[in-house]
Scaffold this motif. Structure first.
Motif, PDB file in Angstrom:
ATOM      1  N   TYR A 176       0.816  -1.214   0.000  1.00 42.18           N
ATOM      2  CA  TYR A 176       0.000   0.000   0.000  1.00 42.18           C
ATOM      3  C   TYR A 176       0.850   1.264   0.000  1.00 42.18           C
ATOM      4  O   TYR A 176       0.479   2.260  -0.627  1.00 42.18           O
ATOM      5  CB  TYR A 176      -0.994  -0.014   1.164  1.00 42.18           C
ATOM      6  CG  TYR A 176      -2.074  -1.043   0.953  1.00 42.18           C
ATOM      7  CD1 TYR A 176      -2.911  -0.982  -0.158  1.00 42.18           C
ATOM      8  CD2 TYR A 176      -2.231  -2.106   1.827  1.00 42.18           C
ATOM      9  CE1 TYR A 176      -3.885  -1.940  -0.384  1.00 42.18           C
ATOM     10  CE2 TYR A 176      -3.208  -3.069   1.611  1.00 42.18           C
ATOM     11  CZ  TYR A 176      -4.026  -2.978   0.504  1.00 42.18           C
ATOM     12  OH  TYR A 176      -4.984  -3.934   0.281  1.00 42.18           O
ATOM     13  N   ILE A 189       1.914   1.744  -3.568  1.00 43.87           N
ATOM     14  CA  ILE A 189       0.793   2.289  -4.347  1.00 43.87           C
ATOM     15  C   ILE A 189       0.641   3.779  -4.070  1.00 43.87           C
ATOM     16  O   ILE A 189       0.498   4.590  -4.999  1.00 43.87           O
ATOM     17  CB  ILE A 189      -0.513   1.520  -4.035  1.00 43.87           C
ATOM     18  CG1 ILE A 189      -0.431   0.098  -4.597  1.00 43.87           C
ATOM     19  CG2 ILE A 189      -1.734   2.263  -4.573  1.00 43.87           C
ATOM     20  CD1 ILE A 189      -1.544  -0.830  -4.125  1.00 43.87           C
ATOM     21  N   ASN A 190       0.681   4.163  -2.805  1.00 44.30           N
ATOM     22  CA  ASN A 190       0.572   5.582  -2.450  1.00 44.30           C
ATOM     23  C   ASN A 190       1.725   6.391  -3.018  1.00 44.30           C
ATOM     24  O   ASN A 190       1.538   7.532  -3.452  1.00 44.30           O
ATOM     25  CB  ASN A 190       0.495   5.757  -0.932  1.00 44.30           C
ATOM     26  CG  ASN A 190      -0.852   5.361  -0.386  1.00 44.30           C
ATOM     27  OD1 ASN A 190      -1.851   5.360  -1.098  1.00 44.30           O
ATOM     28  ND2 ASN A 190      -0.890   5.007   0.884  1.00 44.30           N
ATOM     29  N   ARG A 210       0.991   6.891  -6.672  1.00 44.77           N
ATOM     30  CA  ARG A 210      -0.152   7.800  -6.798  1.00 44.77           C
ATOM     31  C   ARG A 210       0.304   9.240  -6.529  1.00 44.77           C
ATOM     32  O   ARG A 210      -0.053  10.159  -7.273  1.00 44.77           O
ATOM     33  CB  ARG A 210      -1.255   7.401  -5.821  1.00 44.77           C
ATOM     34  CG  ARG A 210      -2.513   8.254  -5.958  1.00 44.77           C
ATOM     35  CD  ARG A 210      -3.612   7.844  -4.989  1.00 44.77           C
ATOM     36  NE  ARG A 210      -3.985   6.462  -5.175  1.00 44.77           N
ATOM     37  CZ  ARG A 210      -4.136   5.589  -4.173  1.00 44.77           C
ATOM     38  NH1 ARG A 210      -3.944   5.954  -2.941  1.00 44.77           N
ATOM     39  NH2 ARG A 210      -4.478   4.356  -4.419  1.00 44.77           N
ATOM     40  N   ASN A 211       1.086   9.439  -5.490  1.00 43.98           N
ATOM     41  CA  ASN A 211       1.584  10.779  -5.165  1.00 43.98           C
ATOM     42  C   ASN A 211       2.516  11.304  -6.242  1.00 43.98           C
ATOM     43  O   ASN A 211       2.498  12.495  -6.557  1.00 43.98           O
ATOM     44  CB  ASN A 211       2.289  10.781  -3.806  1.00 43.98           C
ATOM     45  CG  ASN A 211       1.321  10.571  -2.664  1.00 43.98           C
ATOM     46  OD1 ASN A 211       0.118  10.785  -2.798  1.00 43.98           O
ATOM     47  ND2 ASN A 211       1.837  10.129  -1.538  1.00 43.98           N
ATOM     48  N   LEU A 233       2.427  10.568  -9.437  1.00 40.12           N
ATOM     49  CA  LEU A 233       1.604  10.954 -10.584  1.00 40.12           C
ATOM     50  C   LEU A 233       0.894  12.282 -10.322  1.00 40.12           C
ATOM     51  O   LEU A 233       0.868  13.169 -11.171  1.00 40.12           O
ATOM     52  CB  LEU A 233       0.565   9.875 -10.894  1.00 40.12           C
ATOM     53  CG  LEU A 233       1.092   8.613 -11.562  1.00 40.12           C
ATOM     54  CD1 LEU A 233      -0.012   7.564 -11.643  1.00 40.12           C
ATOM     55  CD2 LEU A 233       1.628   8.914 -12.944  1.00 40.12           C
ATOM     56  N   THR A 234       0.332  12.415  -9.134  1.00 44.65           N
ATOM     57  CA  THR A 234      -0.378  13.638  -8.788  1.00 44.65           C
ATOM     58  C   THR A 234       0.577  14.825  -8.744  1.00 44.65           C
ATOM     59  O   THR A 234       0.292  15.874  -9.320  1.00 44.65           O
ATOM     60  CB  THR A 234      -1.082  13.479  -7.421  1.00 44.65           C
ATOM     61  OG1 THR A 234      -1.953  12.360  -7.492  1.00 44.65           O
ATOM     62  CG2 THR A 234      -1.868  14.714  -7.062  1.00 44.65           C
TER      63      THR A 234
END
Length: 185
Positions: free
Chosen positions: A77, A80-81, A84-85, A87-88
């Motif tokens: 996880y 994944i975070n 995600r961070n 990409l953001t």
């Protein structure tokens, strides 16, 4: 190692229990994170964050299955975070860069930027003294971990840990910053 005993000792705040868990699982978790991220520094940070989180949440920790399985899920996880961070943040950065190139900031925007810079400076100043010094040497003076380690006579791992914690503290304090900036630009 007896899982129930280890968890009981951890919940009581016994650092030795965390150390035992760390020694038993660090290498396997690091390998898992490295395979997923393909970046040694990121993998180390992710595993470090998992153990920090375990320690911070030790009183409420409720592991049903194996400790190793729980830790591998935590790594999964965190990875994944991380992506995600990334990409953001990359998306926000590109938008901000594009917007800045298209227009000069208004006086109101310049004032807000100064105020935000003041808030960032205050947040940095609120870090513990040694952490603040390490952060400033890294970010302001652009010194490498090796250089900081030599200058302060601290281990490289200590420097990495301090930078990771400082970055996490500042990210938490300013997670709203990109959103606010996107509204004004």
């Amino acid at each position: 190692m007896d899982k129930d005993d280890l968890l009981k000792r951890l919940k009581k705040g016994q650092v030795k229990a965390l150390e035992q868990m760390y020694k038993s699982y660090w290498e396997a978790l690091f390998d898992d994170a490295l395979i997923r991220t393909q970046n040694e520094d990121v993998a180390k940070d992710i595993v470090q964050e998992v153990f920090i989180s375990i320690w911070e949440k030790r009183r409420d920790l409720n592991i049903k299955g194996s400790i190793e399985g729980y830790l591998h899920q935590a790594v999964k996880y965190r990875v994944i975070n991380f992506f995600r961070n990334e990409l953001t943040a990359g998306s926000h950065y590109q938008e901000l860069k594009h917007t800045q190139a298209a227009a000069q900031p208004s006086p109101d925007q310049q004032l807000m930027a100064k105020e935000l810079q003041g808030q960032v400076n205050e947040a940095i100043a609120s870090l513990p003294e040694k952490m603040r010094l390490i952060f400033m040497l890294s970010r302001t003076e652009q010194k490498s971990i090796d250089e900081i380690s030599l200058e302060l006579s601290l281990s490289k791992q200590t420097i990495k840990n301090q930078l990771s914690i400082a970055t996490r503290i500042l990210k938490e304090k300013f997670s709203y910053l990109l959103f606010i900036l996107s509204l004004f630009y």
